[in-house]
Enzyme design. Sequence first.
Site, PDB file in Angstrom:
ATOM      1  N   LYS A   1      21.084  58.585  33.878  1.00  0.00           N
ATOM      2  CA  LYS A   1      20.059  57.322  34.596  1.00  0.00           C
ATOM      3  C   LYS A   1      20.547  56.278  35.258  1.00  0.00           C
ATOM      4  CE  LYS A   1      18.116  58.487  28.714  1.00  0.00           C
ATOM      5  NZ  LYS A   1      18.327  58.806  28.371  1.00  0.00           N
TER       6      LYS A   1
ATOM      7  N   ASP B   1      12.838  52.619  26.391  1.00  0.00           N
ATOM      8  CA  ASP B   1      13.864  53.337  25.206  1.00  0.00           C
ATOM      9  C   ASP B   1      13.855  51.711  24.157  1.00  0.00           C
ATOM     10  OD1 ASP B   1      15.023  55.431  25.508  1.00  0.00           O
ATOM     11  OD2 ASP B   1      16.892  55.259  26.004  1.00  0.00           O
TER      12      ASP B   1
ATOM     13  N   GLY C   1      25.525  50.871  16.495  1.00  0.00           N
ATOM     14  CA  GLY C   1      25.687  51.678  17.402  1.00  0.00           C
ATOM     15  C   GLY C   1      25.129  51.144  19.167  1.00  0.00           C
ATOM     16  N   ALA C   2      26.084  50.886  19.924  1.00  0.00           N
ATOM     17  CA  ALA C   2      26.229  50.495  20.916  1.00  0.00           C
ATOM     18  C   ALA C   2      25.946  50.842  22.884  1.00  0.00           C
ATOM     19  CB  ALA C   2      27.886  49.520  20.951  1.00  0.00           C
ATOM     20  N   GLY C   3      25.180  52.554  22.153  1.00  0.00           N
ATOM     21  CA  GLY C   3      25.093  53.382  23.212  1.00  0.00           C
ATOM     22  C   GLY C   3      24.162  53.209  24.534  1.00  0.00           C
ATOM     23  N   GLY C   4      24.060  54.496  25.354  1.00  0.00           N
ATOM     24  CA  GLY C   4      22.451  53.838  25.665  1.00  0.00           C
ATOM     25  C   GLY C   4      21.558  53.757  24.275  1.00  0.00           C
ATOM     26  N   ALA C   5      20.898  54.171  23.909  1.00  0.00           N
ATOM     27  CA  ALA C   5      19.708  53.809  23.208  1.00  0.00           C
ATOM     28  C   ALA C   5      19.711  52.578  21.804  1.00  0.00           C
ATOM     29  CB  ALA C   5      19.514  55.139  22.203  1.00  0.00           C
TER      30      ALA C   5
ATOM     31  N   ARG D   1      31.199  52.053  15.828  1.00  0.00           N
ATOM     32  CA  ARG D   1      32.381  53.154  15.826  1.00  0.00           C
ATOM     33  C   ARG D   1      33.246  52.209  16.979  1.00  0.00           C
ATOM     34  NH1 ARG D   1      33.158  59.145  17.021  1.00  0.00           N
ATOM     35  NH2 ARG D   1      31.973  58.483  18.540  1.00  0.00           N
TER      36      ARG D   1
ATOM     37  N   ARG E   1      32.995  48.305  22.595  1.00  0.00           N
ATOM     38  CA  ARG E   1      32.117  48.507  23.315  1.00  0.00           C
ATOM     39  C   ARG E   1      30.842  47.518  22.727  1.00  0.00           C
ATOM     40  NH1 ARG E   1      29.107  54.906  23.617  1.00  0.00           N
ATOM     41  NH2 ARG E   1      27.825  54.462  25.036  1.00  0.00           N
TER      42      ARG E   1
HETATM   43  N1  NAP Z   1      13.222  58.653  19.302  1.00  0.00           N
HETATM   44  C1  NAP Z   1      13.555  57.818  20.388  1.00  0.00           C
HETATM   45  O1  NAP Z   1      12.515  58.043  21.464  1.00  0.00           O
HETATM   46  C2  NAP Z   1      15.046  58.685  21.166  1.00  0.00           C
HETATM   47  C3  NAP Z   1      15.182  58.182  22.511  1.00  0.00           C
HETATM   48  C4  NAP Z   1      16.863  57.653  22.857  1.00  0.00           C
HETATM   49  C5  NAP Z   1      17.824  58.328  22.125  1.00  0.00           C
HETATM   50  N2  NAP Z   1      17.450  58.873  20.452  1.00  0.00           N
HETATM   51  C6  NAP Z   1      18.901  59.933  19.926  1.00  0.00           C
HETATM   52  O2  NAP Z   1      19.721  58.187  19.808  1.00  0.00           O
HETATM   53  C7  NAP Z   1      20.987  59.229  19.358  1.00  0.00           C
HETATM   54  C8  NAP Z   1      21.559  57.768  20.692  1.00  0.00           C
HETATM   55  O3  NAP Z   1      21.019  58.682  22.052  1.00  0.00           O
HETATM   56  P1  NAP Z   1      22.394  57.639  22.569  1.00  0.00           P
HETATM   57  O4  NAP Z   1      21.757  57.690  24.333  1.00  0.00           O
HETATM   58  O5  NAP Z   1      22.651  56.398  22.986  1.00  0.00           O
HETATM   59  O6  NAP Z   1      23.580  58.287  22.688  1.00  0.00           O
HETATM   60  P2  NAP Z   1      25.346  57.894  23.352  1.00  0.00           P
HETATM   61  O7  NAP Z   1      25.183  56.618  24.264  1.00  0.00           O
HETATM   62  O8  NAP Z   1      25.890  59.074  23.060  1.00  0.00           O
HETATM   63  O9  NAP Z   1      25.851  56.529  21.720  1.00  0.00           O
HETATM   64  C9  NAP Z   1      26.030  57.317  20.787  1.00  0.00           C
HETATM   65  C10 NAP Z   1      26.016  56.480  19.574  1.00  0.00           C
HETATM   66  O10 NAP Z   1      26.795  57.357  18.409  1.00  0.00           O
HETATM   67  C11 NAP Z   1      27.912  56.221  17.993  1.00  0.00           C
HETATM   68  N3  NAP Z   1      28.243  57.364  17.290  1.00  0.00           N
HETATM   69  C12 NAP Z   1      28.669  59.168  17.797  1.00  0.00           C
HETATM   70  N4  NAP Z   1      29.030  59.883  17.278  1.00  0.00           N
HETATM   71  C13 NAP Z   1      29.753  58.791  16.289  1.00  0.00           C
HETATM   72  C14 NAP Z   1      30.550  59.262  15.173  1.00  0.00           C
HETATM   73  N5  NAP Z   1      31.283  60.290  15.192  1.00  0.00           N
HETATM   74  N6  NAP Z   1      30.803  58.249  14.286  1.00  0.00           N
HETATM   75  C15 NAP Z   1      30.621  56.774  14.282  1.00  0.00           C
HETATM   76  N7  NAP Z   1      29.178  56.497  15.813  1.00  0.00           N
HETATM   77  C16 NAP Z   1      29.116  57.829  16.245  1.00  0.00           C
HETATM   78  C17 NAP Z   1      28.421  56.030  19.198  1.00  0.00           C
HETATM   79  O11 NAP Z   1      29.085  55.594  18.613  1.00  0.00           O
HETATM   80  P3  NAP Z   1      31.041  54.847  19.482  1.00  0.00           P
HETATM   81  O12 NAP Z   1      30.480  53.748  20.675  1.00  0.00           O
HETATM   82  O13 NAP Z   1      32.153  54.871  19.292  1.00  0.00           O
HETATM   83  O14 NAP Z   1      31.265  56.747  20.600  1.00  0.00           O
HETATM   84  C18 NAP Z   1      27.203  55.268  19.799  1.00  0.00           C
HETATM   85  O15 NAP Z   1      26.971  54.271  18.950  1.00  0.00           O
HETATM   86  C19 NAP Z   1      20.600  60.647  19.828  1.00  0.00           C
HETATM   87  O16 NAP Z   1      20.618  61.266  18.947  1.00  0.00           O
HETATM   88  C20 NAP Z   1      19.244  60.395  20.991  1.00  0.00           C
HETATM   89  O17 NAP Z   1      18.944  61.931  20.797  1.00  0.00           O
HETATM   90  C21 NAP Z   1      16.025  58.691  20.223  1.00  0.00           C
END
Ligand code: NAP
Length: 266
Positions: free
Chosen positions: A73, A110, A134-138, A159, A163
């Site tokens: 990405k 997204d 959250g502060a990841g990709g989504a 968390r 970030r």
């Molecule tokens: N519905 C849809 O169309 C759609 C589209 C995109 C994504 N999603 C879903 O969205 C979710 C996130 O995707 P992403 O791409 O954003 O992932 P990502 O970039 O890996 O970000 C993950 C996020 O979750 C937090 N996290 C993960 N494990 C944790 C824990 N044990 N305790 C506290 N916080 C935790 C992370 O916090 P840290 O920064 O502290 O690690 C970060 O904020 C996934 O489940 C994905 O399947 C859904």
Amino acid sequence: MSRVTGRTAVLGILGDPVVQARSPQLLNDRMAELGFDGVLVPLHVPAEGLAAAVAGLRAIRSFRGVVVTMPHKQAIIPLLDELASEGAQVGACNIVRRDPDGRLVGSMFDGEGFVAGLRQSGHDVRGRRIFVAGAGGAASGIAFALGRHGAAALTLHNRGEARAAALAARVQAAWPAMAVTVGTATPAGHDIVINATSLGMKPDDALPLDITGLQPGMIAAEIIMQPETTAFLAAGQARGCILHYGQAMLAAQLDLMLAFLEIKRK
Ligand SMILES: NC(=O)c1ccc[n+]([C@@H]2O[C@H](COP(=O)([O-])OP(=O)(O)OC[C@H]3O[C@@H](n4cnc5c(N)ncnc54)[C@H](OP(=O)(O)O)[C@@H]3O)[C@@H](O)[C@H]2O)c1
């Protein structure tokens, strides 16, 4: 799926791995429903093969576009001719269109998909106070889209606080009219509360925020699709919130992707 002929437009999903991807089934079904003569196939490309794969796609005239997933990405961005503002702000691309002259144009849906999904359920983000866990990709995509669509205030909780702070600074710079802060785990005082972490997929996952701050009438919005009712949504339901399910984000995003790829009903 329509029968493939010499006229069929070819699309792909580019990732490593791609076995888990749901786009092939969903987008092939949508194209069939629209009567569009196209086929989307998995393109399993590791990071070291990305540049060669993209150069190859650029050369293929029957190639219409590609959905981009992990780990490409960010890495695909310098290989494109143009990136729409949604992608440039977030720093990520999840869709690429090949124009007839071979130009490759990327975008990122997204966040736009999330906001469109909310709107389709009758909820506008304009003027609302919004809490995002959250502060990841989504979460990043959603945060920028909230600014683009006129949210009044955004509180980010993650968390990893650094970030969240870095994302808050970037979003605030892009959308000065939206008040962006890094908050505690409690969502009290907000209109819309979004779980944009990956917490909730597994039964023993921690909750993404302090559910005692959920109040009646708030919208509790999820982006996790499986299970449909996560622990966060169940807590929202128990506290009188209006629920918004994760599936809506994907459904709305598919529509946006098809429009971007200029795939319409015949
Ligand atoms: N519905 C849809 O169309 C759609 C589209 C995109 C994504 N999603 C879903 O969205 C979710 C996130 O995707 P992403 O791409 O954003 O992932 P990502 O970039 O890996 O970000 C993950 C996020 O979750 C937090 N996290 C993960 N494990 C944790 C824990 N044990 N305790 C506290 N916080 C935790 C992370 O916090 P840290 O920064 O502290 O690690 C970060 O904020 C996934 O489940 C994905 O399947 C859904």
